[in-house]
Design a protein around this motif. Sequence first.
Motif, PDB file in Angstrom:
ATOM      1  N   GLY A   1      -0.651 -16.054  -6.186  1.00  0.00           N
ATOM      2  CA  GLY A   1      -0.116 -15.106  -5.222  1.00  0.00           C
ATOM      3  C   GLY A   1      -0.906 -13.813  -5.261  1.00  0.00           C
ATOM      4  N   THR A   2      -1.207 -13.268  -4.097  1.00  0.00           N
ATOM      5  CA  THR A   2      -1.942 -12.005  -4.011  1.00  0.00           C
ATOM      6  C   THR A   2      -1.057 -10.959  -3.337  1.00  0.00           C
ATOM      7  OG1 THR A   2      -2.929 -12.718  -1.913  1.00  0.00           O
ATOM      8  CG2 THR A   2      -4.201 -13.112  -3.922  1.00  0.00           C
ATOM      9  N   PRO A   3      -1.313  -9.673  -3.557  1.00  0.00           N
ATOM     10  CA  PRO A   3      -0.468  -8.620  -3.004  1.00  0.00           C
ATOM     11  C   PRO A   3      -0.354  -8.704  -1.483  1.00  0.00           C
ATOM     12  CG  PRO A   3      -1.938  -7.717  -4.656  1.00  0.00           C
ATOM     13  CD  PRO A   3      -2.392  -9.120  -4.415  1.00  0.00           C
ATOM     14  N   ILE A   4       0.837  -8.435  -0.962  1.00  0.00           N
ATOM     15  CA  ILE A   4       1.032  -8.409   0.486  1.00  0.00           C
ATOM     16  C   ILE A   4       0.762  -7.017   1.043  1.00  0.00           C
ATOM     17  CG2 ILE A   4       2.654 -10.328   0.481  1.00  0.00           C
ATOM     18  CD1 ILE A   4       4.934  -8.335   0.633  1.00  0.00           C
TER      19      ILE A   4
ATOM     20  N   LEU B   1       5.253  -4.600   5.053  1.00  0.00           N
ATOM     21  CA  LEU B   1       5.951  -4.574   3.771  1.00  0.00           C
ATOM     22  C   LEU B   1       5.060  -4.119   2.623  1.00  0.00           C
ATOM     23  CD1 LEU B   1       8.073  -7.831   4.131  1.00  0.00           C
ATOM     24  CD2 LEU B   1       8.919  -5.484   4.074  1.00  0.00           C
ATOM     25  N   THR B   2       5.564  -3.228   1.834  1.00  0.00           N
ATOM     26  CA  THR B   2       4.931  -2.604   0.647  1.00  0.00           C
ATOM     27  C   THR B   2       3.754  -1.710   0.989  1.00  0.00           C
ATOM     28  OG1 THR B   2       3.249  -4.246  -0.028  1.00  0.00           O
ATOM     29  CG2 THR B   2       5.543  -4.689  -0.662  1.00  0.00           C
ATOM     30  N   LYS B   3       3.449  -1.547   2.287  1.00  0.00           N
ATOM     31  CA  LYS B   3       2.310  -0.717   2.677  1.00  0.00           C
ATOM     32  C   LYS B   3       2.778   0.701   3.020  1.00  0.00           C
ATOM     33  CE  LYS B   3      -0.102  -4.772   4.441  1.00  0.00           C
ATOM     34  NZ  LYS B   3      -0.657  -5.468   5.615  1.00  0.00           N
ATOM     35  N   THR B   4       1.828   1.549   3.334  1.00  0.00           N
ATOM     36  CA  THR B   4       2.124   2.960   3.588  1.00  0.00           C
ATOM     37  C   THR B   4       3.156   3.152   4.690  1.00  0.00           C
ATOM     38  OG1 THR B   4      -0.114   3.563   2.897  1.00  0.00           O
ATOM     39  CG2 THR B   4       1.119   5.193   4.191  1.00  0.00           C
ATOM     40  N   TYR B   5       3.036   2.388   5.761  1.00  0.00           N
ATOM     41  CA  TYR B   5       3.934   2.560   6.906  1.00  0.00           C
ATOM     42  C   TYR B   5       5.013   1.474   6.971  1.00  0.00           C
ATOM     43  CZ  TYR B   5       0.382   5.894   8.274  1.00  0.00           C
ATOM     44  OH  TYR B   5      -0.485   6.962   8.283  1.00  0.00           O
TER      45      TYR B   5
END
Length: 282
Positions: free
Chosen positions: A9-12, A191-195
């Motif tokens: 699994g890699t970061p989303i 999801l999990t990103k800046t915006y």
Amino acid sequence: MTGTLVLAGTPIGEIADAPPRLAEELAGADVIAAEDTRRLRRLTQALGVTPKGRVVSYFEGNESARTPELVAELAGGARVLLVTDAGMPSVSDPGYRLVAAAVEQDIRVTAVPGPSAVLTALALSGLPVDRFCFEGFLPRKAGERLSRLREVADERRTLVYFEAPHRLDDTLAAMTEVFGAERRAAVCRELTKTYEEVRRGPLAELARWAEEGVRGEITVVVEGAPEAGPEELDDAELVRRVRVREEAGERRKEAIAAVAVEAGLPKRVVFDAVVAAKRADG
């Protein structure tokens, strides 16, 4: 000795979410099969990892052709690491064919668990999570999309979908038509990103919001169909359920019987409602 296939699994979104084992596997694998080698390069740089193994592309366009090559590597004792652009391989991403082929050859398959947009969106949605089903991407064509939605119109488990931003408004409108305007849902964006943004509300409200245009990677979570007793289902709802099943390919007799069981009613009651509706339609 055969090798091992490792699904990683890699970061989303947030690189810091990468599990420590991911860096270890990237550094030590004999072969890394990546959905996008450029994104893999950015990931390894961010993690401070220098892969020792050979890097090959493994995406939808070459998955069928490359799978036998990777199985041959595994049969020869290689440790093959499979990574996709984000999340877990095989979940609406390349990987299923390789896993199936490896299992058929009695090759060990293991995983480095990591972030998943499906589970992250489900947890953030505020909707029931005790039972759910993942439906992936809906068809692009309007008619096929409606047909697919009608297949799960009476599904009581929470539903999870992926969707492209430029199709989100059409998808939510179709869901409103099939599931009903008041069915609760959540649109999870970036999801999990800046915006990162999670919009929750009735499907009709979300459909109006999406008409203005939405950007980013989208996961949609939809509440399952409510449990209903006989007193909650009027004739119009009984007829609607029969039509949904007919449009999905069931014969009318079978559809009436199934709806009667769902509603806890005699088949004659559902049959009479369908006949009356047919007369009213002319």
